[in-house]
Design a protein around this motif. Sequence first.
Motif, PDB file in Angstrom:
ATOM      1  N   ARG A  79       0.885  -1.386   0.057  1.00 31.67           N
ATOM      2  CA  ARG A  79      -0.052   0.022   0.032  1.00 31.67           C
ATOM      3  C   ARG A  79       0.728   1.333   0.120  1.00 31.67           C
ATOM      4  O   ARG A  79       2.016   1.071   0.896  1.00 31.67           O
ATOM      5  CB  ARG A  79      -1.084   0.025   1.247  1.00 31.67           C
ATOM      6  N   GLU A  80       0.567   2.361  -0.864  1.00 32.05           N
ATOM      7  CA  GLU A  80       1.318   3.261  -0.904  1.00 32.05           C
ATOM      8  C   GLU A  80       0.802   4.568   0.072  1.00 32.05           C
ATOM      9  O   GLU A  80      -0.454   4.651   0.502  1.00 32.05           O
ATOM     10  CB  GLU A  80       1.272   3.792  -2.294  1.00 32.05           C
ATOM     11  N   VAL A  81       1.470   5.502   0.200  1.00 36.45           N
ATOM     12  CA  VAL A  81       1.032   6.664   0.895  1.00 36.45           C
ATOM     13  C   VAL A  81      -0.254   7.516   0.404  1.00 36.45           C
ATOM     14  O   VAL A  81      -1.273   7.810   1.036  1.00 36.45           O
ATOM     15  CB  VAL A  81       2.072   7.793   0.813  1.00 36.45           C
ATOM     16  N   ARG A  82      -0.287   7.288  -0.847  1.00 36.43           N
ATOM     17  CA  ARG A  82      -1.569   7.850  -1.607  1.00 36.43           C
ATOM     18  C   ARG A  82      -2.802   7.186  -1.191  1.00 36.43           C
ATOM     19  O   ARG A  82      -3.970   7.835  -1.182  1.00 36.43           O
ATOM     20  CB  ARG A  82      -1.270   8.219  -3.065  1.00 36.43           C
ATOM     21  N   GLU A  83      -2.792   6.054  -0.977  1.00 33.47           N
ATOM     22  CA  GLU A  83      -3.986   5.285  -0.412  1.00 33.47           C
ATOM     23  C   GLU A  83      -4.450   5.648   1.126  1.00 33.47           C
ATOM     24  O   GLU A  83      -5.577   5.401   1.470  1.00 33.47           O
ATOM     25  CB  GLU A  83      -3.651   3.802  -0.527  1.00 33.47           C
ATOM     26  N   LEU A  84      -3.297   6.062   1.940  1.00 36.68           N
ATOM     27  CA  LEU A  84      -3.722   6.109   3.211  1.00 36.68           C
ATOM     28  C   LEU A  84      -3.714   7.794   3.590  1.00 36.68           C
ATOM     29  O   LEU A  84      -4.612   7.910   4.623  1.00 36.68           O
ATOM     30  CB  LEU A  84      -2.633   5.607   4.103  1.00 36.68           C
ATOM     31  N   MET A  85      -3.157   8.680   2.684  1.00 40.66           N
ATOM     32  CA  MET A  85      -3.328  10.025   3.208  1.00 40.66           C
ATOM     33  C   MET A  85      -4.670  10.699   3.369  1.00 40.66           C
ATOM     34  O   MET A  85      -5.670  10.528   2.623  1.00 40.66           O
ATOM     35  CB  MET A  85      -2.155  11.019   2.356  1.00 40.66           C
ATOM     36  N   THR A  86      -4.598  11.656   3.847  1.00 44.85           N
ATOM     37  CA  THR A  86      -5.976  12.691   3.740  1.00 44.85           C
ATOM     38  C   THR A  86      -5.590  13.608   2.853  1.00 44.85           C
ATOM     39  O   THR A  86      -4.568  14.335   2.694  1.00 44.85           O
ATOM     40  CB  THR A  86      -5.889  13.348   5.280  1.00 44.85           C
ATOM     41  N   HIS A  87      -6.637  13.810   2.009  1.00 44.68           N
ATOM     42  CA  HIS A  87      -6.320  14.496   0.741  1.00 44.68           C
ATOM     43  C   HIS A  87      -6.718  15.863   1.000  1.00 44.68           C
ATOM     44  O   HIS A  87      -6.242  16.809   0.465  1.00 44.68           O
ATOM     45  CB  HIS A  87      -7.302  14.192  -0.221  1.00 44.68           C
ATOM     46  N   GLU A  88      -7.874  16.198   1.960  1.00 41.55           N
ATOM     47  CA  GLU A  88      -7.934  17.761   2.159  1.00 41.55           C
ATOM     48  C   GLU A  88      -7.120  18.265   3.304  1.00 41.55           C
ATOM     49  O   GLU A  88      -7.488  17.659   4.567  1.00 41.55           O
ATOM     50  CB  GLU A  88      -9.733  17.658   2.580  1.00 41.55           C
ATOM     51  N   VAL A  89      -6.268  18.863   3.331  1.00 43.96           N
ATOM     52  CA  VAL A  89      -5.117  19.609   4.041  1.00 43.96           C
ATOM     53  C   VAL A  89      -5.526  20.871   4.707  1.00 43.96           C
ATOM     54  O   VAL A  89      -5.793  21.643   3.750  1.00 43.96           O
ATOM     55  CB  VAL A  89      -3.769  19.393   3.613  1.00 43.96           C
ATOM     56  N   VAL A  90      -5.773  21.017   5.997  1.00 43.70           N
ATOM     57  CA  VAL A  90      -6.212  22.479   6.541  1.00 43.70           C
ATOM     58  C   VAL A  90      -4.877  23.232   6.320  1.00 43.70           C
ATOM     59  O   VAL A  90      -3.808  22.727   6.995  1.00 43.70           O
ATOM     60  CB  VAL A  90      -6.631  21.881   8.096  1.00 43.70           C
ATOM     61  N   THR A  91      -4.883  24.264   5.820  1.00 42.74           N
ATOM     62  CA  THR A  91      -3.660  25.269   5.642  1.00 42.74           C
ATOM     63  C   THR A  91      -3.827  26.537   6.082  1.00 42.74           C
ATOM     64  O   THR A  91      -5.110  26.954   6.292  1.00 42.74           O
ATOM     65  CB  THR A  91      -3.060  25.174   4.035  1.00 42.74           C
ATOM     66  N   VAL A  92      -2.964  27.251   6.272  1.00 44.55           N
ATOM     67  CA  VAL A  92      -2.700  28.585   6.398  1.00 44.55           C
ATOM     68  C   VAL A  92      -1.815  29.271   5.772  1.00 44.55           C
ATOM     69  O   VAL A  92      -0.700  28.509   5.530  1.00 44.55           O
ATOM     70  CB  VAL A  92      -2.878  28.997   8.140  1.00 44.55           C
ATOM     71  N   PRO A  93      -1.949  30.569   5.462  1.00 43.75           N
ATOM     72  CA  PRO A  93      -0.845  31.359   4.661  1.00 43.75           C
ATOM     73  C   PRO A  93       0.211  31.605   5.765  1.00 43.75           C
ATOM     74  O   PRO A  93       0.192  31.767   7.072  1.00 43.75           O
ATOM     75  CB  PRO A  93      -1.451  32.566   4.263  1.00 43.75           C
ATOM     76  N   ASN A  94       1.411  31.861   5.252  1.00 44.04           N
ATOM     77  CA  ASN A  94       2.583  32.286   6.269  1.00 44.04           C
ATOM     78  C   ASN A  94       2.504  33.439   6.987  1.00 44.04           C
ATOM     79  O   ASN A  94       3.100  33.773   7.808  1.00 44.04           O
ATOM     80  CB  ASN A  94       3.899  32.363   5.305  1.00 44.04           C
ATOM     81  N   ASN A  95       1.483  34.434   6.545  1.00 49.40           N
ATOM     82  CA  ASN A  95       1.463  35.485   7.335  1.00 49.40           C
ATOM     83  C   ASN A  95       0.090  35.485   8.234  1.00 49.40           C
ATOM     84  O   ASN A  95      -0.215  36.407   8.609  1.00 49.40           O
ATOM     85  CB  ASN A  95       1.146  36.894   6.428  1.00 49.40           C
ATOM     86  N   ALA A  96      -0.526  34.340   8.367  1.00 46.41           N
ATOM     87  CA  ALA A  96      -1.651  34.281   9.245  1.00 46.41           C
ATOM     88  C   ALA A  96      -1.485  34.353  10.779  1.00 46.41           C
ATOM     89  O   ALA A  96      -0.384  34.065  11.340  1.00 46.41           O
ATOM     90  CB  ALA A  96      -2.098  32.659   9.151  1.00 46.41           C
ATOM     91  N   PRO A  97      -2.364  35.245  11.493  1.00 47.90           N
ATOM     92  CA  PRO A  97      -1.895  35.638  12.807  1.00 47.90           C
ATOM     93  C   PRO A  97      -2.013  34.607  13.706  1.00 47.90           C
ATOM     94  O   PRO A  97      -2.889  33.602  13.361  1.00 47.90           O
ATOM     95  CB  PRO A  97      -3.042  36.937  13.018  1.00 47.90           C
TER      96      PRO A  97
END
Length: 218
Positions: free
Chosen positions: A4-22
Motif C-alpha cells: 500500500r502506498e502513501v496515496r492510499e492512506l493520506m488525507t487529501h483535504e489538508v488544513v492550511t494557513v498562509p505564512n502571514n496568518a496571525p
Amino acid sequence: MKHREVRELMTHEVVTVPNNAPFKEIARTLTEHKVSAVAVVDSDGRPLGVISERDLLPKSAGQSDYFRSLPERDTWLEGKAAGTRAEELMSSPPVCANPDWTVAEAARLMEAQGVKRLLVVDDSDVLIGIVSRRDLLRIFLRVDEDIRDEIMGDVLALGVRQSPSAITVTVADGRVELHGTVEFRSLIPLLERMCRTVDGVVSVTQHLGYAIDDTDSA
C-alpha cells in the motif's frame, strides 16, 4: 508484492494557513477543523512548514517573560512564546513524502525525523495530502484472509517458487505461522523476511524443514 502506498492512506483535504496568518487565526483554524496541526503554504500551494498545537502552547499565560527568566534559556520556547504569525511559529522546513512511497518508507522517515505526520507533495512540490502515524497503522486492519492469500500467492508461488501445497500458512490477528518443508535450507530466512514485508503482518513464526542443506560450506 504490491504494498500500500502513501496515496492510499493520506488525507487529501489538508488544513492550511498562509505564512502571514496571525496567531489567533491559527488557533481558531485548529479548533474549528478539529485537527492537531496545520500546514503553512505559499501562494502556489507549496508547503513552508507545519504548526502543531505544541508550537502554540508556549504562548499560553503570557510565558515569554517567564522563559527569558529561566537560568538555562530555551531559545526554542522563547521563540514560540514570542511568535505572532505563522512564519514565526511554524516548524520549518517541513518533512515531506511522495505519494508513491510505501508505508514502510514513510514510517522510517517519521521515525528518523521524530515527527508525527508527513506532508505529501507532488512532483512540483505542491501540497496534495498529509499522512499521520494513525493513517499508517491502518494497514494492520487488513483481514487475515487477505494476508494469507498474498503470502500463498505472491510470496510462496511467485517469490520463492515453492509449491503452496508443501507449506501450510495460518494467520491469526496478523500473526503468521508457517509449517511444512522447503527445498533448500537457505530459503527459510528469505521466506521469513518476505512474509514480514506483507502489509498487515504483525509477526512471523516458522516451523519449516528442508530437503537440501545448501548452506553447508564443507
